[in-house]
Design an enzyme around this catalytic site. Structure first.
Site, short mmCIF file in Angstrom:
data_model
loop_
_atom_site.label_atom_id
_atom_site.label_comp_id
_atom_site.label_asym_id
_atom_site.label_seq_id
_atom_site.Cartn_x
_atom_site.Cartn_y
_atom_site.Cartn_z
N TRP A 193 5.60 7.46 -0.66
CA TRP A 193 5.39 6.14 -0.09
C TRP A 193 6.10 5.19 -1.04
CZ3 TRP A 193 3.07 1.49 -1.51
CH2 TRP A 193 2.79 0.60 -0.45
N GLU B 54 -2.99 -1.95 12.61
CA GLU B 54 -2.55 -0.74 11.92
C GLU B 54 -1.89 0.26 12.87
OE1 GLU B 54 -5.58 0.44 8.39
OE2 GLU B 54 -6.52 0.32 10.34
N GLU C 10 -12.66 -5.80 11.80
CA GLU C 10 -12.27 -4.38 11.76
C GLU C 10 -11.51 -3.99 13.03
OE1 GLU C 10 -11.96 -2.18 9.66
OE2 GLU C 10 -12.04 -0.26 10.67
N HIS D 260 -11.85 -24.00 16.26
CA HIS D 260 -11.16 -24.68 15.16
C HIS D 260 -9.74 -24.14 14.95
CE1 HIS D 260 -14.83 -26.74 14.17
NE2 HIS D 260 -15.47 -25.59 14.11
N CYS E 166 1.74 8.34 -2.60
CA CYS E 166 2.51 9.58 -2.69
C CYS E 166 1.55 10.76 -2.87
CB CYS E 166 3.51 9.62 -3.85
SG CYS E 166 4.61 8.20 -3.89
N ARG F 5 -0.97 10.24 2.35
CA ARG F 5 -0.74 9.46 1.15
C ARG F 5 0.65 8.79 1.15
NH1 ARG F 5 -4.25 10.57 -2.70
NH2 ARG F 5 -2.83 9.73 -4.24
N LYS G 71 -7.78 -2.52 13.03
CA LYS G 71 -7.43 -1.24 13.65
C LYS G 71 -6.24 -1.42 14.59
CE LYS G 71 -8.90 1.27 11.72
NZ LYS G 71 -9.75 1.00 10.61
N ASN H 59 3.47 10.11 -8.87
CA ASN H 59 2.68 9.25 -7.99
C ASN H 59 2.15 8.11 -8.86
OD1 ASN H 59 -0.70 9.61 -6.71
ND2 ASN H 59 0.80 8.07 -6.24
N GLY H 60 2.54 6.88 -8.52
CA GLY H 60 2.09 5.74 -9.33
C GLY H 60 3.23 4.76 -9.53
N LYS I 91 -2.77 6.14 3.38
CA LYS I 91 -4.23 6.18 3.41
C LYS I 91 -4.84 5.85 2.07
CE LYS I 91 -8.05 8.34 5.36
NZ LYS I 91 -8.28 7.10 6.10
#
Ligand code: G6P
Length: 612
Positions: free
Chosen positions: A74, A492, A485, A508, A2, A27, A489, A100-101, A607
């Site tokens: 969020w 996401e 990575e 495997h 947030c 955020r 990407k 926020n939290g 983010k």
């Protein structure tokens, strides 16, 4: 997560808050709201969706006020909808709060309040905390500030809260534990934010509020106190970010802008540290703690997400150059294990935001067990940078796109310099090898620029494969973390299921997935593993998989074997992740765009993850 914004002063609060919220949407962006106090009293407006949706819904409303707070959410407790959006209004109506939290013991507090007759309009932990504060405020007759202090002593969890009280329109009350809070100091005005972006065009003087501090913010007065009601002197820092750095600058998305900034951000990161005239690396954070770092018995790297991938690449690099054992841990695992940390261990904490809750708590745990903490952080003044014993900033500038790109290459650049510096001090590499790597490192920004110049080719490839349902990413050695990575990407940004694997592990398990519909992105540069990787490519082709190879320029032989090829300039293997990751970022970006998705704000992501 947030984002929170506040303003008190002589200007109109609403436009400052809305602009600030838009800058903090990285955020969280599932709902937004504002609370304003004016002669008309305390008004709250909130709405599910992005800040823009809120703004559009408020056209024509009387929004004139000189004090206000705003929030972009969020969701943690309660789905994203209008009711659960912040600000929340207290049961008796006079207080408004944003948060926020996470309040971990909210259920217990809620049941106490329900017994007292409180009713709740939302499913949030925030409304519980607000009513808990209100209950103390009304029942004890104390000041709101005192009620907040009493309440916070009973709260478990993390928070930044901003509170407005209709009875005291000259004050914003704020408190912080575990989530970030910056206060900008103007002339006869104050700005509040989760970061400094809402205030950047108004002031360069900011105060980073510490954990367990309460801020009493008036137009021309800022008072900081601890939970014991003792005053703290605000420590004023200077901001060095300019407005242009947080705007898109002609690019359609922040993500693309940030990908294209990389030649400059890597250069900035190396500047002042890498000196090929004197063949030296200067890093103050290392020089001031040379003994701890060069004689470390072990490095433990803790991070999350993309930063964790930088850490994994660093494991390969540091072990090779410095001959010191390295372990790489997800911060979220480390914090709940009973990890073996000994005196002499150095923890390297990597974080773009410097606010990731899991990484912060993992640092606390490592510290309490005697480890020395070296932070590699992008955001100056952030919690992780302040919790670290030493460190190095990555100087990548503000990263707004939710998917991390330029912060990753800056982290890798710092880690490589760090490894080189420690290695030369420990004499685990020769002067000749050291010098050659310095020269090659200096050439990286230009090489990155040359890969970016092939963006149209990468776009064409992305447009060919964007309808795929799954994708596989393979790499070996230094480029195995880059395969991870690349897959991250893609997930996401495009919501396509993707897996990263060490190429040789393919047999495997993942090879069972290969058929003519599966694109396999293979990092096949000319390194020690080249011939092995070529065999892996043959195995994929034999099963009709589509191979997109990231190859060393002019590798004509490979070009004839694969479906698509993207070239990167040749460089020493150890530096190659700085190059091979660039096509990965562009592939994900262009596939996301081809699918018509909001690449800067992918669904469900944020983010800066300041909650567990
Ligand atoms: C979130 C972001 C990622 C980032 C991760 C760690 O998941 O979406 O891009 O890599 O957090 O964040 P940090 O700020 O600690 O690097």
């Amino acid at each position: 997560m947030c984002g929170i914004v506040g303003y008190i002063g002589d200007r109109e609060a609403y436009p400052i808050i809305i602009t600030g919220l838009k800058r903090q949407e990285y955020r969280g962006y599932d709902s937004a709201g504002v609370a304003l106090i004016s002669d008309a009293g305390l008004k709250i407006y909130k709405k599910k969706g992005k800040v823009q949706d809120l703004e559009e819904s408020l056209i024509g409303q009387p929004l004139s006020a000189h004090v206000g707070i705003g929030h972009t959410r969020w969701a943690t407790h309660g789905e994203p909808n209008d009711k659960n959006a912040h600000p929340h209004r207290s049961f008796h109506g006079k207080l408004a709060m944003i948060h926020n939290g996470i309040i971990e013991n909210y259920a217990m507090l809620k049941s106490e309040l329900l017994k007292k007759g409180y009713q709740f309009k939302s499913e949030t932990d925030t409304e519980v905390l607000l009513n808990f504060i209100e209950d103390i405020y009304f029942n004890t007759g104390c000041e709101l500030e005192e009620a907040l202090r009493i309440a916070l002593k009973r709260v478990a969890g993390a928070y930044v809260v901003l509170i407005l009280d209709e009875k005291h329109p000259d004050t914003i009350l704020a408190a912080r534990k575990g989530s970030p809070l910056v206060i900008g100091i103007g002339k006869g005005e104050h700005f509040l934010g989760s970061d400094a972006t809402p205030m950047i065009e108004y002031t360069k003087e900011v105060v980073y509020v510490n954990d367990y501090e309460i801020a009493i913010v008036k137009k021309d007065e800022l008072t900081l106190k601890n939970l014991g009601n003792e005053k703290h002197l605000p420590y004023i820092s200077k901001l060095d970010t300019e407005l242009a750095a947080i705007e898109k600058g002609g690019f359609p998305h922040f993500m693309l802008k940030e990908i294209f900034e990389q030649p400059a951000t890597i250069f900035d990161c190396l500047r002042g540290r890498l000196n090929t005239n004197e063949m030296q690396i200067t890093m103050r954070g290392i020089e001031e703690h040379l003994i701890e770092l060069t004689q470390a018995s072990r490095f433990i790297i803790i991070a999350c997400g993309t930063s964790w991938h930088a850490g994994l690449a660093a494991e390969y690099i540091i072990e090779e150059l410095c001959r010191i054992p390295v372990e790489v841990e997800y911060a979220s695992e480390f914090r709940y294990r009973n990890p073996i940390v000994r005196k002499g261990d150095v923890v390297i904490a990597i974080s773009q935001s410097g606010e990731t809750a899991d990484t912060l708590v993992a640092i606390e745990k490592a510290k309490s067990r005697g480890a020395f903490i070296f932070g590699i952080v992008n955001v100056v003044g952030s919690s992780i940078s302040r919790q670290s014993d030493a460190g190095a900033f990555t100087h990548a500038g503000p990263e707004i796109g939710v998917a991390s790109t330029k912060a990753f290459t800056a982290q890798l650049s710092v880690l490589i310099m760090m490894a080189l510096k420690i290695a030369i001090e420990r004499e685990t590499i020769s002067q000749a090898q050291f010098q050659q790597l310095l020269i090659e490192l200096e050439a990286i920004p230009d090489k990155v620029a040359s890969i970016l110049a092939s963006k149209d080719k990468i776009k064409t490839i992305a447009e060919k494969y964007y309808t795929c349902k799954d994708a596989l990413y393979l790499g070996r050695g230094y480029n195995f973390p880059i395969a991870l990575e690349g897959a991250l990407k893609l997930k996401e940004i495009s919501y396509i299921h993707a897996e990263g694997y060490p190429a040789a592990e393919m047999k495997h398990g993942p090879i069972a997935l290969v058929d003519e519909t599966l694109p396999v992105v293979v990092i096949a540069i000319k390194d020690d593993y080249y011939l092995k990787i070529v065999s892996n490519i043959q195995e994929i082709k034999a099963r009709k998989g589509k191979v997109i190879a990231i190859a060393t320029e002019d590798d004509i032989t490979l070009a004839s074997m694969v479906d698509e090829i993207i070239f990167v300039p040749s460089s020493p293997e150890i530096l190659s992740p700085l190059l091979t990751v660039i096509p990965m970022q562009l592939i994900a970006y262009y596939i996301g765009v081809a699918k018509g998705l909001d690449v800067d704000k992918p669904r469900n992501l944020a983010k800066s993850v300041t909650v567990e």
